[in-house]
Design an enzyme around this catalytic site. Sequence first.
Site, short mmCIF file in Angstrom:
data_model
loop_
_atom_site.label_atom_id
_atom_site.label_comp_id
_atom_site.label_asym_id
_atom_site.label_seq_id
_atom_site.Cartn_x
_atom_site.Cartn_y
_atom_site.Cartn_z
N SER A 68 0.81 -1.23 0.00
CA SER A 68 0.00 0.00 0.00
C SER A 68 0.84 1.27 0.00
CB SER A 68 -0.87 0.04 1.25
OG SER A 68 -1.86 -0.92 1.19
N THR A 70 4.19 1.12 1.70
CA THR A 70 5.03 1.00 2.89
C THR A 70 6.42 1.62 2.66
OG1 THR A 70 3.96 -1.15 3.16
CG2 THR A 70 5.84 -0.67 4.60
N THR A 71 7.04 1.25 1.56
CA THR A 71 8.40 1.70 1.28
C THR A 71 8.43 3.23 1.19
OG1 THR A 71 8.48 -0.28 -0.11
CG2 THR A 71 10.36 1.22 -0.25
N TRP A 72 7.44 3.76 0.52
CA TRP A 72 7.34 5.22 0.32
C TRP A 72 7.12 5.93 1.66
CZ3 TRP A 72 2.63 7.86 -2.49
CH2 TRP A 72 2.99 9.15 -2.90
N HIS A 133 3.30 -4.52 9.65
CA HIS A 133 2.05 -4.83 8.94
C HIS A 133 1.02 -5.41 9.93
CE1 HIS A 133 3.74 -4.15 5.05
NE2 HIS A 133 4.45 -5.25 4.98
N ARG A 155 -4.45 1.59 0.76
CA ARG A 155 -4.57 1.96 -0.66
C ARG A 155 -5.82 1.30 -1.19
NH1 ARG A 155 0.10 -0.14 -4.90
NH2 ARG A 155 -0.35 1.35 -6.56
N SER A 163 -0.94 -5.15 -7.10
CA SER A 163 0.44 -4.98 -6.66
C SER A 163 0.92 -6.23 -5.90
CB SER A 163 0.54 -3.74 -5.77
OG SER A 163 1.87 -3.48 -5.42
N ARG A 287 7.48 -1.03 -8.79
CA ARG A 287 6.91 -1.56 -10.04
C ARG A 287 6.45 -0.40 -10.90
NH1 ARG A 287 1.97 -3.56 -12.19
NH2 ARG A 287 0.90 -2.49 -10.51
N GLY A 289 3.97 2.28 -9.41
CA GLY A 289 3.68 3.41 -8.53
C GLY A 289 2.59 4.31 -9.06
#
Length: 321
Positions: A68, A70-72, A133, A155, A163, A287, A289
């Site tokens: 959803s 997370t990395t961002w 998570h 998201r 995703s 991927r 985004g």
Amino acid sequence: VIEEEEKLCQETKELILSLPREKGWRTSYLYLFQGFWCQLKEIEAIHSFQKHFQAKDSDVLVATVPKSGTTWLKALTFAIVNRQHCSSFNKNHPLLTSNPHDLVPFFEYTVYGRHDKVPNLSNMCEPRIFGTHIPFASLPDSIKESNCKIIYICRNPFDTFVSSWFFVNKIKPKSLPTLALEEAFEMYCKGIVGFGPFWTHMLGYWKESIDRPNKVLFLKYENLKEDLNSHLKRVAEFLNCPFTLKEESDGVIENIIKVCSFETMKELEINKSGTFGRNFENRFLFRKGEIGDWVNYLSPSMVEKLSKVIEEKLGGSGLSF
Ligand code: A3P
């Protein structure tokens, strides 16, 4: 599974025997543990986390539904919290040489992921920033009762599903066959997906964000994509470190947006060639985004089915997509 089970401690072995299980997306099984679906090795880590973690009031948690953003959100939170140390983004900014998951460790993989060892977190720089998570209901009391802050992101379920499906097929063991879109979709609609059902996950944090708006900040990927600038201000205010007018005029917010952008992050060497432990290659985290890529993969009947699930599960909650 037998190999995986052998590595577990006796207490966990007895526990898992009592849990409902279903075929997993990329592991033999997903287990229904404390009302959510997770993998065998996660259960032990979560157990240890629940038993040992002591929150500090200054802690910041980045809690997310997998796939959803997370990395961002980890990157953005890290950049906001640490901006005094690196106000202009030069070559030394940690986000240019480390993946956000290494800077903001997951409780259930990195911090408590080694069942032979309870980590010593006392020498971490404060404020400590962690990722998870795990659904709200299963967070340890020390997190719920302390003044630590939780920033949550989810998201729209259509994009989250697509995703997740791509990601799982990229990182699954080569010995497993490709997971068909249709099969994954059926599981997703039944709530059988890592840390799912997604609706329970979202509603847990959603309700808490309404009851305790100073405790949980509830964000959506789509809103961040549409207006990141104002959301970063909200995040900074929520964390009690609002941007000053000088920072705003110096372009600090714009710098954060740039260093955390999909385009910048995807092209970094660490994200092109690095790995997340021995689990997967960092490049799989980036991927497309985009919002709405699901239209390219879901059939009209799938859209109808998932729309119904969303309506049934989230209808009346005030949460919509
Ligand atoms: P897509 O698969 O739709 O491209 P997570 O970080 O929770 O695993 O979520 C992964 C999703 O976030 C992927 O979505 C990925 O491309 C997207 N993503 C990763 N980094 C991003 C960034 N810096 N900005 C926006 N989206 C990003």
